[in-house]
Design a protein around this motif. Structure first.
Motif, PDB file in Angstrom:
ATOM      1  N   VAL A 414     -15.139  -3.470  20.595  1.00 24.54           N
ATOM      2  CA  VAL A 414     -14.978  -4.232  22.016  1.00 24.54           C
ATOM      3  C   VAL A 414     -16.364  -4.593  22.250  1.00 24.54           C
ATOM      4  N   GLU A 415     -16.415  -5.859  22.522  1.00 25.78           N
ATOM      5  CA  GLU A 415     -17.696  -6.677  23.120  1.00 25.78           C
ATOM      6  C   GLU A 415     -18.991  -6.164  22.114  1.00 25.78           C
ATOM      7  N   GLY A 416     -18.531  -6.161  20.908  1.00 28.44           N
ATOM      8  CA  GLY A 416     -19.427  -5.744  19.732  1.00 28.44           C
ATOM      9  C   GLY A 416     -19.710  -4.374  19.570  1.00 28.44           C
ATOM     10  N   ILE A 417     -18.846  -3.434  20.279  1.00 23.93           N
ATOM     11  CA  ILE A 417     -19.367  -2.152  20.134  1.00 23.93           C
ATOM     12  C   ILE A 417     -18.145  -1.477  19.255  1.00 23.93           C
ATOM     13  N   LYS A 418     -18.696  -0.771  18.229  1.00 25.39           N
ATOM     14  CA  LYS A 418     -17.406  -0.175  17.417  1.00 25.39           C
ATOM     15  C   LYS A 418     -16.847   1.032  17.886  1.00 25.39           C
ATOM     16  N   VAL A 419     -15.419   1.231  17.762  1.00 24.42           N
ATOM     17  CA  VAL A 419     -14.414   2.161  18.313  1.00 24.42           C
ATOM     18  C   VAL A 419     -13.936   2.903  17.128  1.00 24.42           C
ATOM     19  N   LEU A 420     -14.210   4.026  16.931  1.00 28.65           N
ATOM     20  CA  LEU A 420     -13.474   4.772  15.781  1.00 28.65           C
ATOM     21  C   LEU A 420     -12.810   5.968  15.998  1.00 28.65           C
ATOM     22  N   PRO A 421     -11.708   6.132  15.472  1.00 28.63           N
ATOM     23  CA  PRO A 421     -10.978   7.677  15.617  1.00 28.63           C
ATOM     24  C   PRO A 421     -11.537   8.696  15.216  1.00 28.63           C
ATOM     25  N   ALA A 422     -11.645   9.574  15.683  1.00 31.19           N
ATOM     26  CA  ALA A 422     -12.598  10.966  15.452  1.00 31.19           C
ATOM     27  C   ALA A 422     -12.032  11.421  14.239  1.00 31.19           C
ATOM     28  N   TYR A 423     -10.723  11.566  13.943  1.00 31.11           N
ATOM     29  CA  TYR A 423     -10.431  11.984  12.684  1.00 31.11           C
ATOM     30  C   TYR A 423     -10.928  11.239  11.442  1.00 31.11           C
ATOM     31  N   LYS A 424     -11.267  10.132  11.535  1.00 27.87           N
ATOM     32  CA  LYS A 424     -11.861   9.271  10.446  1.00 27.87           C
ATOM     33  C   LYS A 424     -13.307   9.404  10.459  1.00 27.87           C
ATOM     34  N   PHE A 425     -13.777   9.461  11.652  1.00 26.01           N
ATOM     35  CA  PHE A 425     -15.544   9.405  11.940  1.00 26.01           C
ATOM     36  C   PHE A 425     -15.886  10.848  11.529  1.00 26.01           C
ATOM     37  N   LEU A 426     -15.037  11.841  11.758  1.00 31.46           N
ATOM     38  CA  LEU A 426     -15.535  13.162  11.251  1.00 31.46           C
ATOM     39  C   LEU A 426     -15.401  13.503   9.828  1.00 31.46           C
ATOM     40  N   LEU A 427     -14.687  12.776   9.026  1.00 25.86           N
ATOM     41  CA  LEU A 427     -14.707  12.916   7.538  1.00 25.86           C
ATOM     42  C   LEU A 427     -16.118  12.629   6.945  1.00 25.86           C
TER      43      LEU A 427
END
Length: 438
Positions: A414-427
């Motif tokens: 969104v507007e150059g900002i990365k949005v990640l799901p926590a279950y993927k990020f915390l891996l």
């Protein structure tokens, strides 16, 4: 206790005894790090909250060293939390060590790999460790469930010749490994996506203490037991407090306030405890590793110290049984716990930022590099503008190149900002954050 009785107990603690030691599930990231450190320093202090797995990790390190060629008789574990030991003092430590040298150690020219488990149980353990370190007799792993392990006295005594490794409850990846789910690549991730999401929800609710993860049928009993032991042994007994109910009340207040801003003055008024007592007790709870605090980011050191703090509990299991925290605050707490681990490992600073109608949940600072992170269960029409507005406003205050929004399961930009799901990020938080903090 005579020599024969003490030797029998010692044999039960050690790899050279008759009984096979329980090793648990290996936590590779700690094992590799500690072995690497022992090649350069003589003393590694493993600290962290009770029941996070420090003793198992210490044993796993010795077991790995034995697998790599260290002789069984060149290892020694001294468990100072063994209830059979009486008159715990410096002299008893010397007696145990001398019995080991007399009856177990065959070649005195080789170094001993010594684990001093739950060191804080004995007054004078620092002198014992310093003596071995000065005589170059041993590589030493000291474990303890109190920040006293790294007190100014101990630091001065060892003159900077030790390194701390802070152990926390399991990370999300470790929880999956403890459940038999190993994610080595994209294919394994895709094959296990349903299990990954299910275990992530479990972790939001029940946290990551090893025994809680492995024994869900008794997790309520375990969490309550951990809380009581921390309050009694790591706070009341250690600091010789006379009013246990006050520290219990404050601890439960902080747990129920996880992911919220607090001031000592406001806590004092709410709980009817003097401000100085709140400040002192808060320090004790932080040193027991039950909670941690984030300060408000500012370019002014004075403003940082005078601003409200955000409090977080170290494990979501406490939230489940000692609070009525909303799903949103439980979610934020879990993500921040992982960011806390990351900051500890990389020696980065962790803040939040608040100004008038804007707030950034977490700000990671590495030298001049800054990474703001927003944590929200879901980005929707009601909050998306507010979350992005805060990031834009913060950019006018502190320059940064990248930012991140962590949600439950949304993934986009969104507007150059990365949005990640926590279950993927915390891996793999290190991979994501290292790529953003450049």
């Amino acid at each position: 206790m005579n020599n024969e009785e003490l030797l029998k107990i010692m044999s039960e603690w050690n790899f050279w005894g008759k009984e096979r030691l329980k090793l648990g599930i290996e936590r590779e990231c700690y094992i590799e790090r500690i072995i690497k450190l022992l090649s350069s320093v003589k003393v590694v202090a493993i600290s962290g909250i009770r029941r996070a797995g420090k003793s198992f990790i210490a044993r796993q390190v010795l077991n790995r060293l034995i697998e790599n060629g260290v002789k069984l008789e060149d290892t020694l574990i001294i468990r100072l939390d063994d209830e059979r030991l009486i008159n715990l003092n410096y002299e008893l430590l010397l007696k145990i060590y001398n019995l080991y040298l007399t009856y177990v150690k065959k070649d005195k020219s080789r170094p001993t790999y010594l684990v001093l488990d739950e060191a804080q149980e004995v007054e004078g353990w620092e002198r014992f460790v310093r003596g071995l370190e000065e005589r170059c007799e041993a590589k030493i792993i000291v474990t303890g469930s109190s920040a006293k392990l790294l007190s100014s006295e101990f630091t001065t005594l060892l003159s900077g010749r030790h390194v701390e490794v802070r152990v926390t409850p399991l990370s999300f990846r470790e929880v999956l490994e403890f459940k038999g789910i190993k994610i080595k690549g994209v294919l394994e991730f895709a094959e296990n996506i349903d299990s990954i999401k299910r275990e992530f929800v479990e972790m939001i609710n029940y946290g990551g203490f090893p025994d809680v993860v492995l024994n869900p049928e008794v997790r309520a009993e375990l969490i309550h037991s951990y809380f009581d032991t921390i309050i009694v042994k790591d706070v009341v007994n250690r600091y010789k407090l006379r009013r246990e109910e006050k520290i219990r009340t404050l601890a439960k207040f902080y747990i129920s306030s996880s992911a919220s801003k607090i001031t000592y003055n406001s806590v004092s008024k709410f709980l009817k405890i003097p401000v100085k007592t709140v400040e002192r007790y808060s320090e004790y709870l932080e040193k027991s590793f039950l909670v941690f605090f984030l300060k408000n980011y500012s370019i002014s050191p004075k403003a940082i110290e005078n601003s409200p703090r955000k409090v977080y509990v170290i494990d979501n299991g406490f939230l489940k049984y000692f609070s009525t925290a909303s799903l949103g605050r439980a979610f934020e707490t879990l993500v921040v716990q992982h960011l806390y681990r990351y900051a500890l490992k990389r020696f980065y600073e962790l803040y939040y930022w608040s100004s008038e109608d804007s707030e950034i949940d977490v700000v990671i600072k590495s030298g001049k590099k800054i990474l703001p992170i927003q944590i929200t269960y879901e980005l929707n029409n009601e909050n998306e503008e507010r979350e992005l507005k805060s990031l834009k406003k913060f950019k006018k205050y502190a320059s940064y190149d990248s930012s991140l929004v962590v949600t439950f399961e949304q993934e986009r930009e969104v507007e150059g900002i990365k949005v990640l799901p926590a279950y993927k990020f915390l891996l793999s938080p290190e991979d994501v954050l290292d790529s953003l903090i450049r």
